[in-house]
Write a protein that holds these residues in place. Structure first.
Motif, short mmCIF file in Angstrom:
data_model
loop_
_atom_site.label_atom_id
_atom_site.label_comp_id
_atom_site.label_asym_id
_atom_site.label_seq_id
_atom_site.Cartn_x
_atom_site.Cartn_y
_atom_site.Cartn_z
N ILE A 121 -5.05 -14.43 -2.19
CA ILE A 121 -4.94 -14.10 -0.77
C ILE A 121 -6.28 -14.14 -0.04
CG2 ILE A 121 -2.86 -12.72 -1.08
CD1 ILE A 121 -4.54 -10.21 -0.93
N ARG A 167 -7.14 -15.96 3.61
CA ARG A 167 -5.86 -16.41 4.17
C ARG A 167 -5.30 -15.32 5.06
NH1 ARG A 167 -1.89 -18.64 -0.22
NH2 ARG A 167 -0.69 -18.95 1.66
N ARG A 168 -4.51 -15.72 6.03
CA ARG A 168 -3.83 -14.77 6.90
C ARG A 168 -2.33 -14.94 6.71
NH1 ARG A 168 -6.93 -12.87 12.00
NH2 ARG A 168 -9.03 -13.17 11.24
N PHE A 169 -1.65 -13.83 6.70
CA PHE A 169 -0.21 -13.84 6.46
C PHE A 169 0.51 -13.20 7.64
CE2 PHE A 169 -2.29 -13.85 2.36
CZ PHE A 169 -1.63 -14.86 1.69
N ALA A 170 1.68 -13.71 7.95
CA ALA A 170 2.46 -13.17 9.07
C ALA A 170 3.21 -11.90 8.69
CB ALA A 170 3.44 -14.23 9.58
N THR A 171 3.65 -11.83 7.44
CA THR A 171 4.44 -10.68 7.02
C THR A 171 3.97 -10.20 5.64
OG1 THR A 171 6.13 -11.95 5.86
CG2 THR A 171 6.47 -11.58 8.23
N GLN A 172 4.36 -9.00 5.31
CA GLN A 172 4.03 -8.47 3.99
C GLN A 172 4.80 -9.24 2.90
OE1 GLN A 172 3.76 -4.29 3.80
NE2 GLN A 172 3.48 -4.23 1.59
N ASP A 173 5.99 -9.71 3.23
CA ASP A 173 6.75 -10.52 2.26
C ASP A 173 6.00 -11.80 1.89
OD1 ASP A 173 8.83 -8.72 2.05
OD2 ASP A 173 10.04 -9.70 3.60
N ASP A 174 5.32 -12.40 2.87
CA ASP A 174 4.52 -13.60 2.58
C ASP A 174 3.41 -13.29 1.57
OD1 ASP A 174 6.05 -15.00 4.39
OD2 ASP A 174 4.54 -14.92 6.00
N ILE A 175 2.78 -12.15 1.73
CA ILE A 175 1.75 -11.73 0.78
C ILE A 175 2.34 -11.52 -0.60
CG2 ILE A 175 0.06 -9.96 0.19
CD1 ILE A 175 -0.18 -9.40 3.22
N ASN A 195 5.08 -12.71 -1.93
CA ASN A 195 5.50 -13.98 -2.52
C ASN A 195 4.30 -14.78 -3.05
OD1 ASN A 195 8.18 -13.42 -1.97
ND2 ASN A 195 8.14 -14.51 0.00
N THR A 196 3.22 -14.80 -2.31
CA THR A 196 2.02 -15.53 -2.74
C THR A 196 1.45 -14.93 -4.00
OG1 THR A 196 1.51 -16.14 -0.46
CG2 THR A 196 -0.29 -16.28 -2.06
#
Length: 101
Positions: free
Chosen positions: A83, A86-94, A96-97
């Motif tokens: 991470i 990187r910037r993520f839109a949602t906590q789910d995106d984090i 998943n990554t």
């Protein structure tokens, strides 16, 4: 020992932190992200104006986080790596990554 005032903290940001970022991570000096607690010096108007002038983004620390605190990230380098920068839109995106690694 003197108390940490808003002016003292602002001077620290100018004389120590920004110089350190410039020397060690010059790519971040114009767009750093700083995590602040809820201490009065962190919330002072002179500090907020300084960060805004520099173009630094201020992340608010939640008043209470039972699952993980910001300092825990120093103990979890394998989580930090995917991470980083990187910037993520949602906590789910984090989630998943990190889970894909």
């Amino acid at each position: 020992m003197s108390a940490v005032t808003a002016q003292y903290y602002r001077d620290f940001l100018v004389k120590q932190l920004r110089r350190g970022v410039r020397d060690k991570r010059p790519d971040l000096v114009d767009n750093a992200i700083i995590l602040h607690g809820n201490a009065r010096p962190h919330k002072a108007e002179c500090v907020r104006q300084l960060l805004q002038c520099w173009g630094w983004e201020e992340l608010e620390h939640p008043p209470y986080s039972p699952d993980i605190s910001s300092c825990d990230f120093d103990f979890i380098p394998k989580i930090k790596e995917p991470i980083r920068v990187r910037r993520f839109a949602t906590q789910d995106d984090i989630t998943n990554t990190v889970s894909q690694r």
